[in-house]
Scaffold this active site. Structure first.
Site, short mmCIF file in Angstrom:
data_model
loop_
_atom_site.label_atom_id
_atom_site.label_comp_id
_atom_site.label_asym_id
_atom_site.label_seq_id
_atom_site.Cartn_x
_atom_site.Cartn_y
_atom_site.Cartn_z
N ASP A 138 0.81 -1.21 0.00
CA ASP A 138 0.00 0.00 0.00
C ASP A 138 0.85 1.26 0.00
O ASP A 138 2.02 1.25 0.41
CB ASP A 138 -0.92 0.02 1.22
CG ASP A 138 -1.91 -1.14 1.23
OD1 ASP A 138 -2.26 -1.61 0.13
OD2 ASP A 138 -2.31 -1.56 2.33
N LYS A 139 0.22 2.36 -0.39
CA LYS A 139 0.90 3.66 -0.46
C LYS A 139 1.64 4.00 0.84
O LYS A 139 2.80 4.39 0.81
CB LYS A 139 -0.13 4.75 -0.78
CG LYS A 139 0.43 6.16 -0.75
CD LYS A 139 -0.67 7.19 -0.91
CE LYS A 139 -0.13 8.60 -0.70
NZ LYS A 139 -1.20 9.61 -0.71
#
EC number: 5.4.99.-
Length: 303
Positions: A138-139
């Protein structure tokens, strides 16, 4: 352009229209649908409405879906922390806040843009937007990723992920004090029916998901854990830790509102191990947790 039409059923009465439309197709995001509403591409009974309109039983919703944009992904001179590189594979330590590949709202500044500048050659199996990307994080999750530089390497690395032979260990700070030293969460994960942008433990349209965890350190109200992935579902660690009542600290999607000020979940892909796609030699890499997590741990130790 394509026009699609839906009719509101009784159980959907008084849902917000953006939520209703998003629930019709899991490929549509809430922000994408809200964009269509702003561009007057959505009508209810042939009338234009705003995104806060609440649908009524029998309403006929028509959506004029615009043609998908063709993205040109350009190389960008963004610094990369490279842990290993040869003609087949590159291992990088992705920083918090960086998106792995371009998508709506994140067309530039991604890991793929940086890789294209650094490598020149990446596997084409995943298309224009995701060259070389074998797995993602994820970011706001930092840590190690293996990237394929040709199709042969991509296939070999993907086979290892499917066979569950790769080693992927994450470090996380979670809410609450876990009393037992280790455990395994074996609970299937699928899309949340009430929020299509979230995942949840469910038996409906789900896939097997297994996470092993062990306690590293305990604090007054938090626990530092190591989580090892056996499978790799979207948001797996975040969803599984929430499922057992120990949400990740700082997690804006799955965590409690009152949490540590981390601007994103306290999760780091610390250890990555795999067999080299050409030589079959086992390789393992370890990256230290980012400064913001280290500072948070120091603060917790002082309490």
């Amino acid at each position: 352009m394509t026009v699609v039409t839906f009719q509101v059923q009784e159980e959907q009465h008084l849902e917000r229209i953006d939520k209703f439309i998003t629930s019709q197709n899991e490929e549509w995001s809430r922000s994408q649908v809200q964009g269509w509403l702003k561009e007057n591409l959505v009508t209810v009974n042939n009338e234009q409405v705003k995104s806060n309109y609440k649908v009524k039983t029998g309403d006929e919703i028509s959506i004029t879906i615009p043609e998908a944009k063709e993205y040109e992904v350009l190389p960008e001179n963004i610094p990369l922390e490279v842990y290993y590189e040869d003609s087949d594979v590159i291992v990088v330590n992705k920083p918090r806040g960086m998106v792995v590949h371009p998508a709506v709202g994140h067309e530039t500044g991604t890991l793929v843009n940086a890789l294209m500048y650094h490598c020149k050659d990446l596997s084409g199996i995943n298309g224009v937007l995701r060259p070389g990307i074998v797995h993602r994080i994820d970011k706001d999750t930092s840590g190690l990723l293996m990237v394929a530089k040709n199709d042969l390497a991509h296939e070999k690395l993907a086979e290892q992920l499917k066979a569950k032979t790769t080693v992927r260990k994450y470090i996380a700070i979670v809410h609450g004090v876990i009393q037992h030293e280790e455990g395994t969460i074996d609970a299937p994960i699928g899309r949340d029916k009430s929020d299509r942008q979230s995942m949840t433990v469910t038996d409906e349209n789900s896939r097997e998901a297994v996470t092993h965890f062990k306690v590293i350190e305990r604090f007054e109200n938090f626990t530092l854990v190591e989580c090892q992935l056996e499978t790799g579902r979207t948001h797996q660690i975040r969803v599984h830790m929430k499922y057992i009542g120990h949400q990740l600290a700082g997690d804006p999607k799955y965590g409690p509102r009152k949490t540590l000020d981390l601007d994103g979940q306290a999760l780091h892909a610390a250890i990555l191990g795999f067999q080299h796609p050409r030589t079959n030699e086992y390789m393992e890499f370890e990256a230290p947790i980012p400064a913001i997590m280290e500072e948070t741990l120091e603060n917790l130790r002082r309490i």
